[in-house]
Design a protein around this motif. Structure first.
Motif, PDB file in Angstrom:
ATOM      1  N   SER A   5      33.022  45.936  32.294  1.00 52.06           N
ATOM      2  CA  SER A   5      33.602  46.622  33.438  1.00 52.06           C
ATOM      3  C   SER A   5      32.576  46.829  34.531  1.00 52.06           C
ATOM      4  N   GLU A   6      33.065  46.873  35.752  1.00 50.12           N
ATOM      5  CA  GLU A   6      32.220  47.095  36.912  1.00 50.12           C
ATOM      6  C   GLU A   6      33.050  47.924  37.873  1.00 50.12           C
ATOM      7  N   GLN A   7      32.689  49.169  38.031  1.00 51.89           N
ATOM      8  CA  GLN A   7      33.444  50.095  38.873  1.00 51.89           C
ATOM      9  C   GLN A   7      34.917  50.126  38.477  1.00 51.89           C
ATOM     10  N   GLY A   8      35.184  50.107  37.176  1.00 54.86           N
ATOM     11  CA  GLY A   8      36.552  50.178  36.696  1.00 54.86           C
ATOM     12  C   GLY A   8      37.308  48.875  36.799  1.00 54.86           C
ATOM     13  N   ILE A   9      36.614  47.817  37.247  1.00 54.59           N
ATOM     14  CA  ILE A   9      37.259  46.514  37.348  1.00 54.59           C
ATOM     15  C   ILE A   9      36.714  45.632  36.243  1.00 54.59           C
ATOM     16  N   GLU A  10      37.594  45.162  35.384  1.00 56.26           N
ATOM     17  CA  GLU A  10      37.161  44.373  34.245  1.00 56.26           C
ATOM     18  C   GLU A  10      37.154  42.891  34.593  1.00 56.26           C
ATOM     19  N   ARG A  11      36.062  42.228  34.265  1.00 62.48           N
ATOM     20  CA  ARG A  11      35.972  40.793  34.503  1.00 62.48           C
ATOM     21  C   ARG A  11      36.671  40.062  33.367  1.00 62.48           C
ATOM     22  N   PHE A  30      50.622  40.020  38.399  1.00 64.60           N
ATOM     23  CA  PHE A  30      49.770  41.110  38.868  1.00 64.60           C
ATOM     24  C   PHE A  30      50.037  41.450  40.327  1.00 64.60           C
ATOM     25  N   HIS A  31      49.735  42.690  40.677  1.00 63.63           N
ATOM     26  CA  HIS A  31      49.574  43.045  42.083  1.00 63.63           C
ATOM     27  C   HIS A  31      48.183  42.578  42.502  1.00 63.63           C
ATOM     28  N   VAL A  32      47.968  42.492  43.808  1.00 60.32           N
ATOM     29  CA  VAL A  32      46.699  41.988  44.326  1.00 60.32           C
ATOM     30  C   VAL A  32      46.104  42.991  45.301  1.00 60.32           C
ATOM     31  N   SER A  33      44.791  43.226  45.191  1.00 52.08           N
ATOM     32  CA  SER A  33      44.091  43.985  46.223  1.00 52.08           C
ATOM     33  C   SER A  33      42.806  43.246  46.571  1.00 52.08           C
ATOM     34  N   PHE A  34      42.152  43.691  47.609  1.00 53.09           N
ATOM     35  CA  PHE A  34      40.959  43.017  48.094  1.00 53.09           C
ATOM     36  C   PHE A  34      39.798  43.989  48.126  1.00 53.09           C
ATOM     37  N   ASN A  35      38.666  43.551  47.619  1.00 56.15           N
ATOM     38  CA  ASN A  35      37.463  44.367  47.593  1.00 56.15           C
ATOM     39  C   ASN A  35      36.468  43.725  48.555  1.00 56.15           C
ATOM     40  N   MET A  36      36.352  44.308  49.753  1.00 56.75           N
ATOM     41  CA  MET A  36      35.500  43.712  50.781  1.00 56.75           C
ATOM     42  C   MET A  36      34.027  43.858  50.419  1.00 56.75           C
ATOM     43  N   VAL A  46      41.170  41.355  43.615  1.00 51.52           N
ATOM     44  CA  VAL A  46      41.278  42.159  42.407  1.00 51.52           C
ATOM     45  C   VAL A  46      42.738  42.155  41.972  1.00 51.52           C
ATOM     46  N   LEU A  47      42.965  41.825  40.714  1.00 49.28           N
ATOM     47  CA  LEU A  47      44.325  41.831  40.166  1.00 49.28           C
ATOM     48  C   LEU A  47      44.584  43.181  39.516  1.00 49.28           C
ATOM     49  N   ILE A  48      45.761  43.753  39.793  1.00 48.44           N
ATOM     50  CA  ILE A  48      46.124  45.057  39.240  1.00 48.44           C
ATOM     51  C   ILE A  48      47.387  44.893  38.403  1.00 48.44           C
ATOM     52  N   CYS A  49      47.321  45.324  37.159  1.00 51.51           N
ATOM     53  CA  CYS A  49      48.503  45.233  36.297  1.00 51.51           C
ATOM     54  C   CYS A  49      49.542  46.254  36.753  1.00 51.51           C
ATOM     55  N   PRO A  50      50.778  45.837  37.050  1.00 50.79           N
ATOM     56  CA  PRO A  50      51.807  46.771  37.487  1.00 50.79           C
ATOM     57  C   PRO A  50      52.235  47.732  36.385  1.00 50.79           C
ATOM     58  N   SER A  51      51.944  47.389  35.153  1.00 56.33           N
ATOM     59  CA  SER A  51      52.391  48.221  34.035  1.00 56.33           C
ATOM     60  C   SER A  51      51.342  49.266  33.645  1.00 56.33           C
ATOM     61  N   HIS A  53      48.181  49.474  35.104  1.00 55.44           N
ATOM     62  CA  HIS A  53      47.354  49.773  36.278  1.00 55.44           C
ATOM     63  C   HIS A  53      45.876  49.480  36.092  1.00 55.44           C
ATOM     64  N   ARG A  54      45.519  48.734  35.053  1.00 50.14           N
ATOM     65  CA  ARG A  54      44.125  48.284  34.916  1.00 50.14           C
ATOM     66  C   ARG A  54      43.834  47.234  35.979  1.00 50.14           C
ATOM     67  N   ARG A  55      42.577  47.171  36.390  1.00 49.46           N
ATOM     68  CA  ARG A  55      42.170  46.233  37.437  1.00 49.46           C
ATOM     69  C   ARG A  55      41.275  45.144  36.856  1.00 49.46           C
ATOM     70  N   PHE A  56      41.483  43.927  37.341  1.00 51.87           N
ATOM     71  CA  PHE A  56      40.748  42.785  36.805  1.00 51.87           C
ATOM     72  C   PHE A  56      40.192  41.924  37.924  1.00 51.87           C
ATOM     73  N   ASN A  57      39.038  41.387  37.650  1.00 51.23           N
ATOM     74  CA  ASN A  57      38.343  40.490  38.565  1.00 51.23           C
ATOM     75  C   ASN A  57      38.233  39.150  37.846  1.00 51.23           C
ATOM     76  N   ILE A  58      38.675  38.081  38.506  1.00 59.55           N
ATOM     77  CA  ILE A  58      38.559  36.767  37.862  1.00 59.55           C
ATOM     78  C   ILE A  58      37.589  35.861  38.611  1.00 59.55           C
TER      79      ILE A  58
END
Ligand SMILES: [Zn+2]
Length: 67
Positions: A5-11, A30-36, A46-51, A53-58
């Motif tokens: 994990s990195e700042q709550g975002i799992e690779r 997934f939902h999508v957000s952007f980390n500038m 950043v991918l966010i699970c709608p169910s 709410h975990r965040r993932f970085n690919i």
């Protein structure tokens, strides 16, 4: 690429089509957000699970237009 994990975002290591949450097994994508990135026009997607709410970085980065 590093795992963990990195700042709550799992690779995660993408394999095949990425539509299933590795934490809760939600299967509708997934939902999508952007980390500038500071001081640049690069954004990490950043991918966010709608169910659960975990965040993932690919390792998916996009470059935005210069203003
Ligand atoms: Zn999930």
């Amino acid at each position: 690429m590093k795992m963990g994990s990195e700042q709550g975002i799992e690779r995660i290591q993408p394999k095949g089509e990425v539509y299933k949450c590795p934490v809760c097994n939600y299967t509708d994508g997934f939902h999508v957000s952007f980390n500038m990135e500071a001081g640049s026009n690069l954004a990490e997607i950043v991918l966010i699970c709608p169910s659960c709410h975990r965040r993932f970085n690919i390792g998916w980065k996009v470059q935005l237009e210069q203003e």
